[in-house]
Design a protein around this motif. Structure first.
Motif, PDB file in Angstrom:
ATOM      1  N   GLY A   1       0.837  -1.195   0.000  1.00 46.84           N
ATOM      2  CA  GLY A   1       0.000   0.000   0.000  1.00 46.84           C
ATOM      3  C   GLY A   1       0.872   1.245   0.000  1.00 46.84           C
ATOM      4  O   GLY A   1       2.092   1.171  -0.184  1.00 46.84           O
ATOM      5  N   ALA A   2       0.255   2.403   0.203  1.00 47.78           N
ATOM      6  CA  ALA A   2       1.005   3.663   0.201  1.00 47.78           C
ATOM      7  C   ALA A   2       0.257   4.706   1.019  1.00 47.78           C
ATOM      8  O   ALA A   2      -0.972   4.694   1.091  1.00 47.78           O
ATOM      9  CB  ALA A   2       1.190   4.158  -1.232  1.00 47.78           C
ATOM     10  N   HIS A   3       1.023   5.603   1.626  1.00 49.66           N
ATOM     11  CA  HIS A   3       0.435   6.717   2.360  1.00 49.66           C
ATOM     12  C   HIS A   3       0.406   7.949   1.464  1.00 49.66           C
ATOM     13  O   HIS A   3       1.408   8.281   0.839  1.00 49.66           O
ATOM     14  CB  HIS A   3       1.253   7.040   3.619  1.00 49.66           C
ATOM     15  N   VAL A   4      -0.733   8.619   1.440  1.00 50.18           N
ATOM     16  CA  VAL A   4      -0.848   9.917   0.771  1.00 50.18           C
ATOM     17  C   VAL A   4      -0.666  10.946   1.878  1.00 50.18           C
ATOM     18  O   VAL A   4      -1.382  10.924   2.880  1.00 50.18           O
ATOM     19  CB  VAL A   4      -2.226  10.091   0.082  1.00 50.18           C
ATOM     20  N   ARG A   5       0.311  11.822   1.698  1.00 52.36           N
ATOM     21  CA  ARG A   5       0.651  12.783   2.751  1.00 52.36           C
ATOM     22  C   ARG A   5       0.296  14.216   2.344  1.00 52.36           C
ATOM     23  O   ARG A   5       0.177  14.524   1.171  1.00 52.36           O
ATOM     24  CB  ARG A   5       2.132  12.686   3.098  1.00 52.36           C
ATOM     25  N   HIS A   6       0.164  15.064   3.344  1.00 52.56           N
ATOM     26  CA  HIS A   6      -0.192  16.465   3.126  1.00 52.56           C
ATOM     27  C   HIS A   6       0.890  17.200   2.325  1.00 52.56           C
ATOM     28  O   HIS A   6       0.576  18.001   1.445  1.00 52.56           O
ATOM     29  CB  HIS A   6      -0.419  17.142   4.478  1.00 52.56           C
ATOM     30  N   ARG A   7       2.144  16.934   2.628  1.00 50.41           N
ATOM     31  CA  ARG A   7       3.280  17.539   1.931  1.00 50.41           C
ATOM     32  C   ARG A   7       4.243  16.429   1.503  1.00 50.41           C
ATOM     33  O   ARG A   7       4.187  15.330   2.046  1.00 50.41           O
ATOM     34  CB  ARG A   7       4.019  18.504   2.866  1.00 50.41           C
ATOM     35  N   PRO A   8       5.154  16.713   0.571  1.00 46.38           N
ATOM     36  CA  PRO A   8       6.120  15.688   0.139  1.00 46.38           C
ATOM     37  C   PRO A   8       7.240  15.481   1.159  1.00 46.38           C
ATOM     38  O   PRO A   8       8.389  15.858   0.941  1.00 46.38           O
ATOM     39  CB  PRO A   8       6.641  16.234  -1.201  1.00 46.38           C
ATOM     40  N   ASP A   9       6.873  14.892   2.291  1.00 45.25           N
ATOM     41  CA  ASP A   9       7.807  14.696   3.390  1.00 45.25           C
ATOM     42  C   ASP A   9       7.274  13.547   4.253  1.00 45.25           C
ATOM     43  O   ASP A   9       6.102  13.537   4.617  1.00 45.25           O
ATOM     44  CB  ASP A   9       7.859  15.996   4.206  1.00 45.25           C
ATOM     45  N   ARG A  10       8.138  12.591   4.599  1.00 49.15           N
ATOM     46  CA  ARG A  10       7.707  11.424   5.385  1.00 49.15           C
ATOM     47  C   ARG A  10       7.179  11.792   6.771  1.00 49.15           C
ATOM     48  O   ARG A  10       6.449  11.016   7.383  1.00 49.15           O
ATOM     49  CB  ARG A  10       8.852  10.425   5.534  1.00 49.15           C
ATOM     50  N   SER A  11       7.520  12.962   7.281  1.00 48.77           N
ATOM     51  CA  SER A  11       7.020  13.368   8.600  1.00 48.77           C
ATOM     52  C   SER A  11       5.700  14.136   8.496  1.00 48.77           C
ATOM     53  O   SER A  11       5.092  14.465   9.509  1.00 48.77           O
ATOM     54  CB  SER A  11       8.066  14.217   9.328  1.00 48.77           C
ATOM     55  N   SER A  12       5.236  14.390   7.293  1.00 51.79           N
ATOM     56  CA  SER A  12       3.979  15.105   7.087  1.00 51.79           C
ATOM     57  C   SER A  12       2.781  14.208   7.407  1.00 51.79           C
ATOM     58  O   SER A  12       2.856  12.978   7.301  1.00 51.79           O
ATOM     59  CB  SER A  12       3.905  15.574   5.626  1.00 51.79           C
TER      60      SER A  12
ATOM     61  N   ASN B   1     -13.483  12.463  -3.051  1.00 52.58           N
ATOM     62  CA  ASN B   1     -14.351  12.019  -1.959  1.00 52.58           C
ATOM     63  C   ASN B   1     -13.658  11.966  -0.607  1.00 52.58           C
ATOM     64  O   ASN B   1     -13.442  10.878  -0.096  1.00 52.58           O
ATOM     65  CB  ASN B   1     -14.942  10.664  -2.326  1.00 52.58           C
ATOM     66  N   PRO B   2     -13.268  13.014   0.014  1.00 51.80           N
ATOM     67  CA  PRO B   2     -13.458  14.395  -0.429  1.00 51.80           C
ATOM     68  C   PRO B   2     -12.322  14.821  -1.358  1.00 51.80           C
ATOM     69  O   PRO B   2     -11.223  14.268  -1.305  1.00 51.80           O
ATOM     70  CB  PRO B   2     -13.414  15.190   0.866  1.00 51.80           C
ATOM     71  N   PHE B   3     -12.599  15.802  -2.170  1.00 53.24           N
ATOM     72  CA  PHE B   3     -11.622  16.304  -3.127  1.00 53.24           C
ATOM     73  C   PHE B   3     -10.493  17.011  -2.391  1.00 53.24           C
ATOM     74  O   PHE B   3     -10.729  17.881  -1.563  1.00 53.24           O
ATOM     75  CB  PHE B   3     -12.294  17.281  -4.101  1.00 53.24           C
ATOM     76  N   ARG B   4      -9.274  16.580  -2.666  1.00 50.44           N
ATOM     77  CA  ARG B   4      -8.081  17.218  -2.112  1.00 50.44           C
ATOM     78  C   ARG B   4      -6.855  16.680  -2.836  1.00 50.44           C
ATOM     79  O   ARG B   4      -6.938  15.693  -3.564  1.00 50.44           O
ATOM     80  CB  ARG B   4      -7.977  17.006  -0.614  1.00 50.44           C
ATOM     81  N   THR B   5      -5.716  17.297  -2.626  1.00 54.35           N
ATOM     82  CA  THR B   5      -4.473  16.792  -3.198  1.00 54.35           C
ATOM     83  C   THR B   5      -3.606  16.245  -2.075  1.00 54.35           C
ATOM     84  O   THR B   5      -3.799  16.561  -0.901  1.00 54.35           O
ATOM     85  CB  THR B   5      -3.696  17.892  -3.956  1.00 54.35           C
ATOM     86  N   GLY B   6      -2.641  15.426  -2.450  1.00 52.03           N
ATOM     87  CA  GLY B   6      -1.699  14.877  -1.491  1.00 52.03           C
ATOM     88  C   GLY B   6      -0.460  14.392  -2.228  1.00 52.03           C
ATOM     89  O   GLY B   6      -0.405  14.433  -3.457  1.00 52.03           O
ATOM     90  N   TRP B   7       0.499  13.913  -1.488  1.00 56.24           N
ATOM     91  CA  TRP B   7       1.786  13.480  -2.041  1.00 56.24           C
ATOM     92  C   TRP B   7       2.078  12.035  -1.655  1.00 56.24           C
ATOM     93  O   TRP B   7       1.842  11.634  -0.517  1.00 56.24           O
ATOM     94  CB  TRP B   7       2.897  14.385  -1.531  1.00 56.24           C
ATOM     95  N   VAL B   8       2.619  11.264  -2.615  1.00 60.07           N
ATOM     96  CA  VAL B   8       2.963   9.863  -2.392  1.00 60.07           C
ATOM     97  C   VAL B   8       4.428   9.649  -2.756  1.00 60.07           C
ATOM     98  O   VAL B   8       4.879  10.068  -3.823  1.00 60.07           O
ATOM     99  CB  VAL B   8       2.077   8.922  -3.252  1.00 60.07           C
ATOM    100  N   ASP B   9       5.168   8.993  -1.882  1.00 60.45           N
ATOM    101  CA  ASP B   9       6.577   8.663  -2.129  1.00 60.45           C
ATOM    102  C   ASP B   9       6.650   7.699  -3.307  1.00 60.45           C
ATOM    103  O   ASP B   9       5.949   6.693  -3.341  1.00 60.45           O
ATOM    104  CB  ASP B   9       7.159   8.016  -0.874  1.00 60.45           C
ATOM    105  N   GLU B  10       7.493   8.009  -4.286  1.00 59.23           N
ATOM    106  CA  GLU B  10       7.583   7.167  -5.483  1.00 59.23           C
ATOM    107  C   GLU B  10       7.997   5.727  -5.154  1.00 59.23           C
ATOM    108  O   GLU B  10       7.675   4.808  -5.904  1.00 59.23           O
ATOM    109  CB  GLU B  10       8.541   7.766  -6.511  1.00 59.23           C
ATOM    110  N   LYS B  11       8.677   5.512  -4.037  1.00 56.14           N
ATOM    111  CA  LYS B  11       9.112   4.161  -3.658  1.00 56.14           C
ATOM    112  C   LYS B  11       7.929   3.262  -3.291  1.00 56.14           C
ATOM    113  O   LYS B  11       8.067   2.056  -3.241  1.00 56.14           O
ATOM    114  CB  LYS B  11      10.098   4.235  -2.497  1.00 56.14           C
ATOM    115  N   SER B  12       6.776   3.873  -3.016  1.00 56.55           N
ATOM    116  CA  SER B  12       5.580   3.116  -2.642  1.00 56.55           C
ATOM    117  C   SER B  12       4.709   2.756  -3.846  1.00 56.55           C
ATOM    118  O   SER B  12       3.677   2.129  -3.676  1.00 56.55           O
ATOM    119  CB  SER B  12       4.721   3.952  -1.680  1.00 56.55           C
ATOM    120  N   LEU B  13       5.135   3.187  -5.040  1.00 58.28           N
ATOM    121  CA  LEU B  13       4.307   3.016  -6.232  1.00 58.28           C
ATOM    122  C   LEU B  13       4.954   2.132  -7.273  1.00 58.28           C
ATOM    123  O   LEU B  13       6.177   1.978  -7.302  1.00 58.28           O
ATOM    124  CB  LEU B  13       4.025   4.384  -6.874  1.00 58.28           C
ATOM    125  N   ILE B  14       4.141   1.574  -8.143  1.00 55.34           N
ATOM    126  CA  ILE B  14       4.613   0.851  -9.315  1.00 55.34           C
ATOM    127  C   ILE B  14       3.863   1.398 -10.523  1.00 55.34           C
ATOM    128  O   ILE B  14       2.780   1.977 -10.387  1.00 55.34           O
ATOM    129  CB  ILE B  14       4.372  -0.671  -9.199  1.00 55.34           C
TER     130      ILE B  14
END
Length: 92
Positions: free
Chosen positions: A19-30, A58-71
């Protein structure tokens, strides 16, 4: 030569086997704003230093995901379960 005024096109991607975490900012501590399940797909709209910005609904918003968590997601094929190591590709 003028830089392109058109937005960059990104490939569809999916959360890796853990899986992956969507974060508020592009930072692992966010703060985590949402968790993506393994195989859940997203489409990045921007990137910054190893992170992809994504739009959530749902709800509409943006976030950041670390590329290492994606394929990279194969076009036209939906992931329906965990992703094994053979399906992972290097993301640049």
């Amino acid at each position: 030569m003028w830089p392109s005024l058109l937005p960059r096109e990104y490939e569809n991607m999916a959360a890796g086997s853990e899986g992956a975490h969507v974060r508020h900012r592009p930072d692992r501590s966010s703060a985590v704003v949402r968790r993506l399940e393994a195989g859940e797909y997203i489409r990045p709209v921007d990137d910054s230093e190893g992170w992809y910005e994504v739009i959530l609904r749902n709800p509409f918003r943006t976030g950041w995901v670390d590329e290492k968590s994606l394929i990279k997601r194969s076009s036209g094929v939906a992931f329906t379960g965990p992703v094994d190591e053979h399906q992972k590709e290097t993301i640049h």
